[in-house]
Design an enzyme around this catalytic site. Structure first.
Site, short mmCIF file in Angstrom:
data_model
loop_
_atom_site.label_atom_id
_atom_site.label_comp_id
_atom_site.label_asym_id
_atom_site.label_seq_id
_atom_site.Cartn_x
_atom_site.Cartn_y
_atom_site.Cartn_z
N GLU A 108 18.17 43.88 -34.94
CA GLU A 108 17.14 44.85 -35.33
C GLU A 108 17.33 45.39 -36.74
O GLU A 108 16.38 45.89 -37.35
CB GLU A 108 17.11 46.02 -34.34
CG GLU A 108 16.64 45.66 -32.95
CD GLU A 108 17.77 45.22 -32.03
OE1 GLU A 108 17.55 45.13 -30.81
OE2 GLU A 108 18.90 44.97 -32.54
N HIS A 118 22.99 40.08 -29.67
CA HIS A 118 21.63 40.58 -29.49
C HIS A 118 20.92 39.91 -28.32
O HIS A 118 20.89 38.67 -28.22
CB HIS A 118 20.80 40.35 -30.76
CG HIS A 118 19.36 40.69 -30.59
ND1 HIS A 118 18.91 41.99 -30.53
CD2 HIS A 118 18.26 39.90 -30.45
CE1 HIS A 118 17.59 41.98 -30.36
NE2 HIS A 118 17.19 40.73 -30.30
N HIS A 131 21.63 48.69 -35.90
CA HIS A 131 20.52 49.67 -35.89
C HIS A 131 21.06 51.02 -35.46
O HIS A 131 22.18 51.13 -34.93
CB HIS A 131 19.44 49.22 -34.93
CG HIS A 131 19.95 48.95 -33.55
ND1 HIS A 131 20.21 49.95 -32.64
CD2 HIS A 131 20.33 47.79 -32.95
CE1 HIS A 131 20.70 49.42 -31.53
NE2 HIS A 131 20.79 48.11 -31.69
N HIS A 136 17.93 52.40 -30.56
CA HIS A 136 18.32 52.47 -29.16
C HIS A 136 19.83 52.41 -29.10
O HIS A 136 20.49 52.12 -30.10
CB HIS A 136 17.70 51.33 -28.33
CG HIS A 136 18.15 49.96 -28.73
ND1 HIS A 136 17.65 49.29 -29.83
CD2 HIS A 136 19.07 49.13 -28.17
CE1 HIS A 136 18.24 48.11 -29.93
NE2 HIS A 136 19.11 47.98 -28.93
N GLU A 192 25.69 52.19 -31.39
CA GLU A 192 26.46 51.01 -31.01
C GLU A 192 27.65 50.78 -31.93
O GLU A 192 28.69 50.28 -31.50
CB GLU A 192 25.52 49.80 -30.97
CG GLU A 192 24.52 49.92 -29.82
CD GLU A 192 23.47 48.83 -29.77
OE1 GLU A 192 23.60 47.84 -30.52
OE2 GLU A 192 22.51 48.98 -28.99
#
Length: 275
Positions: free
Chosen positions: A10, A60, A104, A115, A134
């Site tokens: 992302e 991912h 991201h 997210h 993350e």
């Protein structure tokens, strides 16, 4: 010198929509090409800094987004779903540096496609009271092995989010968020040049940067979308639920704490997807 590269998708320049990073379709194929170029740029920078081996962990979605033969430097490729350590599978103390490419921001940021692991279940994560996306969560594994996390690339939210856990990290901003589904992105060639140069600088500084700093015993708090999900997560060994939407765990073992988070994530994934 071994370098470990964990790549999401992302945070790639030009990507602003799920269709570009979840296949099948022509937009996803374009996203794959953009991501490959950025990953290869990071590999090139690491090699220029003296890396003799690079291992790429595709982190991912289905975790099979890159064509293995197209990776530069004859990099090894970790791919496929249900890896025990997910985005950090394969990391061990033999590595000199960790690179986070195309990352991201967490759900609570204004980042592009923001997210934290599972947008259907997780609304915010905190480690020792500090909001962790993350990058912060994955830094638990690097801290356990005392391997420096030296680079993060993505939009303008990823650097500030990673910095509390990875002081001194090299940040390469390839786009500026205009909201969750819009951004001003660098031209892909310019983004790749910045990533290549940033990776070279970062790997050269790895010893000076040192391992991530996560004080132990560490307290991990996870805010979930519903109290039902929190009650379910509270059945994981070592996890307590507060009766609302938050669960917590405390541990003096950073790797075990990361595994606890993954257990919570796995347990909440199915009911979260049903809503």
């Amino acid at each position: 010198m071994k370098v470990y590269l964990s790549t999401d998708m992302e945070g790639t320049a030009g990507i602003v929509d799920w269709a570009q990073c979840i296949g099948p379709g022509p937009e996803y194929e374009m996203g794959r090409r953009l991501l490959l170029a950025e990953v290869n740029a990071a590999i090139d920078g690491a090699l220029a800094a003296g890396a003799t081996e690079v291992v790429v962990n595709d982190s991912h979605s289905t975790m099979a987004n890159l064509p293995p033969a197209a990776l530069h430097g004859e990099a090894s490729y970790i791919s496929g779903r249900f890896k025990p350590l997910y985005m950090m599978e394969g990391l061990d103390p033999s590595y000199a540096a960790v690179l986070f490419v195309s990352y991201h921001g967490g759900m609570s940021t204004a980042g592009v496609l923001s997210h934290t692991y599972n947008p259907a279940a997780v609304t915010e994560v905190r480690i020792n009271g500090v909001v962790a996306g993350e990058s912060g969560l994955n830094a638990l594994v690097a801290a356990h092995h005392a391997v420096p996390v030296v680079l993060v690339t993505g939009d303008d939210t990823v650097g500030p989010e990673a910095a509390p856990f990875c002081p001194g990290i090299e940040v390469v901003e390839v786009k500026r968020s205009l909201g969750r589904f819009a951004a001003v992105s660098l031209h892909p060639d310019a983004a790749c040049r910045r990533i290549r140069d940033g990776a070279e600088r970062a790997v050269r500084r790895a010893a000076a940067i040192g391992g991530p700093r996560v004080e132990v015993p560490a307290r991990l708090e996870v805010d979930l979308r519903t109290a039902e999900l929190a009650a379910l997560a509270g059945t994981v060994d070592g996890v307590t639920a507060d009766g609302g939407r938050t669960v917590a765990a405390v541990d003096d073992d950073r790797l075990r704490l990361f595994r606890t988070f993954l257990s919570v994530l796995a347990l909440t994934r199915l009911p979260a997807q049903e809503r």
